[in-house]
Design a protein around this motif. Structure first.
Motif, PDB file in Angstrom:
ATOM      1  N   GLN A  77      -4.504   8.970   4.565  1.00  0.00           N
ATOM      2  CA  GLN A  77      -3.701   9.843   5.418  1.00  0.00           C
ATOM      3  C   GLN A  77      -2.554   9.062   6.067  1.00  0.00           C
ATOM      4  O   GLN A  77      -1.416   9.545   6.118  1.00  0.00           O
ATOM      5  CB  GLN A  77      -4.576  10.478   6.494  1.00  0.00           C
ATOM      6  N   LEU A  78      -2.835   7.860   6.547  1.00  0.00           N
ATOM      7  CA  LEU A  78      -1.783   7.064   7.172  1.00  0.00           C
ATOM      8  C   LEU A  78      -0.721   6.643   6.157  1.00  0.00           C
ATOM      9  O   LEU A  78       0.476   6.618   6.475  1.00  0.00           O
ATOM     10  CB  LEU A  78      -2.384   5.820   7.853  1.00  0.00           C
ATOM     11  N   ILE A  79      -1.142   6.347   4.941  1.00  0.00           N
ATOM     12  CA  ILE A  79      -0.174   5.995   3.894  1.00  0.00           C
ATOM     13  C   ILE A  79       0.724   7.194   3.590  1.00  0.00           C
ATOM     14  O   ILE A  79       1.952   7.067   3.496  1.00  0.00           O
ATOM     15  CB  ILE A  79      -0.902   5.504   2.619  1.00  0.00           C
ATOM     16  N   ARG A  80       0.106   8.373   3.473  1.00  0.00           N
ATOM     17  CA  ARG A  80       0.875   9.602   3.210  1.00  0.00           C
ATOM     18  C   ARG A  80       1.878   9.855   4.335  1.00  0.00           C
ATOM     19  O   ARG A  80       3.056  10.135   4.098  1.00  0.00           O
ATOM     20  CB  ARG A  80      -0.098  10.784   3.092  1.00  0.00           C
ATOM     21  N   ASN A  81       1.410   9.750   5.594  1.00  0.00           N
ATOM     22  CA  ASN A  81       2.287  10.001   6.740  1.00  0.00           C
ATOM     23  C   ASN A  81       3.404   8.955   6.833  1.00  0.00           C
ATOM     24  O   ASN A  81       4.534   9.281   7.203  1.00  0.00           O
ATOM     25  CB  ASN A  81       1.483  10.026   8.035  1.00  0.00           C
ATOM     26  N   ALA A  82       3.095   7.706   6.506  1.00  0.00           N
ATOM     27  CA  ALA A  82       4.111   6.651   6.551  1.00  0.00           C
ATOM     28  C   ALA A  82       5.198   6.907   5.505  1.00  0.00           C
ATOM     29  O   ALA A  82       6.381   6.692   5.779  1.00  0.00           O
ATOM     30  CB  ALA A  82       3.460   5.295   6.322  1.00  0.00           C
ATOM     31  N   LYS A  83       4.794   7.385   4.323  1.00  0.00           N
ATOM     32  CA  LYS A  83       5.783   7.720   3.294  1.00  0.00           C
ATOM     33  C   LYS A  83       6.690   8.855   3.760  1.00  0.00           C
ATOM     34  O   LYS A  83       7.909   8.811   3.577  1.00  0.00           O
ATOM     35  CB  LYS A  83       5.088   8.123   1.989  1.00  0.00           C
ATOM     36  N   LYS A  84       6.102   9.871   4.393  1.00  0.00           N
ATOM     37  CA  LYS A  84       6.892  11.005   4.899  1.00  0.00           C
ATOM     38  C   LYS A  84       7.868  10.540   5.983  1.00  0.00           C
ATOM     39  O   LYS A  84       9.009  10.987   6.023  1.00  0.00           O
ATOM     40  CB  LYS A  84       5.975  12.091   5.465  1.00  0.00           C
ATOM     41  N   GLU A  85       7.381   9.656   6.854  1.00  0.00           N
ATOM     42  CA  GLU A  85       8.257   9.135   7.924  1.00  0.00           C
ATOM     43  C   GLU A  85       9.456   8.383   7.347  1.00  0.00           C
ATOM     44  O   GLU A  85      10.570   8.533   7.829  1.00  0.00           O
ATOM     45  CB  GLU A  85       7.481   8.185   8.851  1.00  0.00           C
ATOM     46  N   GLN A  86       9.203   7.613   6.298  1.00  0.00           N
ATOM     47  CA  GLN A  86      10.296   6.866   5.676  1.00  0.00           C
ATOM     48  C   GLN A  86      11.297   7.807   5.005  1.00  0.00           C
ATOM     49  O   GLN A  86      12.502   7.605   5.096  1.00  0.00           O
ATOM     50  CB  GLN A  86       9.753   5.859   4.663  1.00  0.00           C
ATOM     51  N   GLU A  87      10.781   8.835   4.338  1.00  0.00           N
ATOM     52  CA  GLU A  87      11.662   9.788   3.658  1.00  0.00           C
ATOM     53  C   GLU A  87      12.530  10.553   4.646  1.00  0.00           C
ATOM     54  O   GLU A  87      13.706  10.775   4.414  1.00  0.00           O
ATOM     55  CB  GLU A  87      10.833  10.779   2.834  1.00  0.00           C
ATOM     56  N   LYS A  88      11.936  10.958   5.767  1.00  0.00           N
ATOM     57  CA  LYS A  88      12.658  11.747   6.768  1.00  0.00           C
ATOM     58  C   LYS A  88      13.341  10.877   7.820  1.00  0.00           C
ATOM     59  O   LYS A  88      13.938  11.409   8.744  1.00  0.00           O
ATOM     60  CB  LYS A  88      11.691  12.713   7.454  1.00  0.00           C
ATOM     61  N   GLN A  89      13.212   9.554   7.681  1.00  0.00           N
ATOM     62  CA  GLN A  89      13.793   8.590   8.615  1.00  0.00           C
ATOM     63  C   GLN A  89      13.366   8.870  10.060  1.00  0.00           C
ATOM     64  O   GLN A  89      14.181   8.903  10.974  1.00  0.00           O
ATOM     65  CB  GLN A  89      15.314   8.563   8.487  1.00  0.00           C
ATOM     66  N   GLN A  90      12.082   9.072  10.212  1.00  0.00           N
ATOM     67  CA  GLN A  90      11.502   9.306  11.534  1.00  0.00           C
ATOM     68  C   GLN A  90      10.990   7.986  12.105  1.00  0.00           C
ATOM     69  O   GLN A  90      10.871   6.996  11.386  1.00  0.00           O
ATOM     70  CB  GLN A  90      10.339  10.298  11.420  1.00  0.00           C
ATOM     71  N   PRO A  91      10.651   7.969  13.389  1.00  0.00           N
ATOM     72  CA  PRO A  91      10.061   6.747  13.963  1.00  0.00           C
ATOM     73  C   PRO A  91       8.763   6.387  13.228  1.00  0.00           C
ATOM     74  O   PRO A  91       7.988   7.271  12.864  1.00  0.00           O
ATOM     75  CB  PRO A  91       9.767   7.140  15.419  1.00  0.00           C
ATOM     76  N   PRO A  92       8.509   5.092  13.030  1.00  0.00           N
ATOM     77  CA  PRO A  92       7.390   4.660  12.179  1.00  0.00           C
ATOM     78  C   PRO A  92       6.033   4.625  12.880  1.00  0.00           C
ATOM     79  O   PRO A  92       5.389   3.590  12.953  1.00  0.00           O
ATOM     80  CB  PRO A  92       7.827   3.251  11.760  1.00  0.00           C
ATOM     81  N   LEU A  96       0.830  -1.206   0.000  1.00  0.00           N
ATOM     82  CA  LEU A  96       0.000   0.000   0.000  1.00  0.00           C
ATOM     83  C   LEU A  96       0.868   1.262   0.000  1.00  0.00           C
ATOM     84  O   LEU A  96       0.527   2.252  -0.651  1.00  0.00           O
ATOM     85  CB  LEU A  96      -0.936   0.008   1.203  1.00  0.00           C
ATOM     86  N   ILE A  97       1.963   1.218   0.727  1.00  0.00           N
ATOM     87  CA  ILE A  97       2.835   2.390   0.812  1.00  0.00           C
ATOM     88  C   ILE A  97       3.594   2.607  -0.493  1.00  0.00           C
ATOM     89  O   ILE A  97       3.782   3.742  -0.932  1.00  0.00           O
ATOM     90  CB  ILE A  97       3.811   2.242   2.004  1.00  0.00           C
ATOM     91  N   SER A  98       3.977   1.527  -1.147  1.00  0.00           N
ATOM     92  CA  SER A  98       4.820   1.676  -2.335  1.00  0.00           C
ATOM     93  C   SER A  98       4.044   1.798  -3.650  1.00  0.00           C
ATOM     94  O   SER A  98       4.575   2.317  -4.625  1.00  0.00           O
ATOM     95  CB  SER A  98       5.783   0.495  -2.433  1.00  0.00           C
ATOM     96  N   ASP A  99       2.795   1.311  -3.689  1.00  0.00           N
ATOM     97  CA  ASP A  99       2.064   1.251  -4.957  1.00  0.00           C
ATOM     98  C   ASP A  99       0.688   1.912  -4.818  1.00  0.00           C
ATOM     99  O   ASP A  99      -0.148   1.466  -4.037  1.00  0.00           O
ATOM    100  CB  ASP A  99       1.910  -0.220  -5.374  1.00  0.00           C
ATOM    101  N   ASN A 100       0.447   2.966  -5.611  1.00  0.00           N
ATOM    102  CA  ASN A 100      -0.835   3.678  -5.564  1.00  0.00           C
ATOM    103  C   ASN A 100      -1.987   2.827  -6.088  1.00  0.00           C
ATOM    104  O   ASN A 100      -3.123   2.966  -5.636  1.00  0.00           O
ATOM    105  CB  ASN A 100      -0.753   4.986  -6.350  1.00  0.00           C
ATOM    106  N   ASP A 101      -1.716   1.954  -7.061  1.00  0.00           N
ATOM    107  CA  ASP A 101      -2.766   1.081  -7.587  1.00  0.00           C
ATOM    108  C   ASP A 101      -3.237   0.093  -6.526  1.00  0.00           C
ATOM    109  O   ASP A 101      -4.396  -0.314  -6.523  1.00  0.00           O
ATOM    110  CB  ASP A 101      -2.267   0.317  -8.824  1.00  0.00           C
ATOM    111  N   ALA A 102      -2.331  -0.294  -5.633  1.00  0.00           N
ATOM    112  CA  ALA A 102      -2.678  -1.238  -4.563  1.00  0.00           C
ATOM    113  C   ALA A 102      -3.710  -0.621  -3.623  1.00  0.00           C
ATOM    114  O   ALA A 102      -4.565  -1.329  -3.085  1.00  0.00           O
ATOM    115  CB  ALA A 102      -1.433  -1.653  -3.800  1.00  0.00           C
ATOM    116  N   VAL A 103      -3.634   0.700  -3.429  1.00  0.00           N
ATOM    117  CA  VAL A 103      -4.587   1.388  -2.555  1.00  0.00           C
ATOM    118  C   VAL A 103      -5.994   1.276  -3.154  1.00  0.00           C
ATOM    119  O   VAL A 103      -6.958   0.964  -2.444  1.00  0.00           O
ATOM    120  CB  VAL A 103      -4.191   2.871  -2.357  1.00  0.00           C
TER     121      VAL A 103
END
Length: 172
Positions: free
Chosen positions: A140-155, A116-123
């Motif tokens: 919203q959670l998918i968007r926030n999870a992508k941002k967390e991964q990009e910024k290397q924040q806690p998941p 879900l996080i990596s593929d928009n079609d999967a959503v």
């Protein structure tokens, strides 16, 4: 002949060697160790008589005393020699399979979350498959999870996404 360690006799007429008898005793001790390692809820599913239940409860109390626990597991193995082991082994096999099935379902949820996080079609496919999901919260959670991964924040959102889709995927 007598096995001086346990005070048991073994019968040469049955065709069992002393080594075979020892292997069987070790197998019973291993089974006893598995019973000791079970949680109380799991142990309740196994058909045990009162004497074996009491012995397992005592083993729980001896958990931090290594040598005492080792000797007690030998005692549990000795108790099991006179029991019908088939129902116990069947219950343990069922518990093992249940745990493996639960693990497979969790892996399925984890894989789906990553997809879900990596593929928009999967959503889109997920929403079509599970129409009762809160779409706004999911996106919203998918968007926030992508941002967390990009910024290397806690998941945090990554975990929340798992919790959102888990009840939809896992069926009891």
């Amino acid at each position: 002949m007598t096995d001086f360690i346990n005070g048991d006799t073994w019968d040469e007429e049955e065709g069992k060697s002393k080594s075979q008898v020892k292997r069987e005793m070790h197998a019973l001790q291993t089974l006893g160790e598995e019973l000791v390692s079970l949680s109380a809820a799991s142990r309740a599913r196994v058909p045990l008589d009162d004497e074996l239940k009491d012995a397992l409860q005592l083993a729980d109390k001896l958990g931090n005393k290594r040598e005492a626990l080792r000797r007690h597991i030998q005692f549990i193995g000795r108790l099991m020699r006179t029991r019908d082991l088939e129902p116990i082994e069947t219950a343990l096999a069922l518990l093992r399979n249940t745990n493996q099935a639960a693990t497979r379902q969790f892996h399925k949820v984890e894989t789906l979350r990553d997809k879900l996080i990596s593929d928009n079609d999967a959503v889109t496919e997920f929403i079509a498959s599970y129409p009762n999901v809160d779409v706004q919260q999911l996106r919203q959670l998918i968007r926030n999870a992508k941002k967390e991964q990009e910024k290397q924040q806690p998941p945090k959102a990554y975990r929340e996404l798992f919790q959102l889709i888990k009840p939809l995927i896992i069926t009891d």
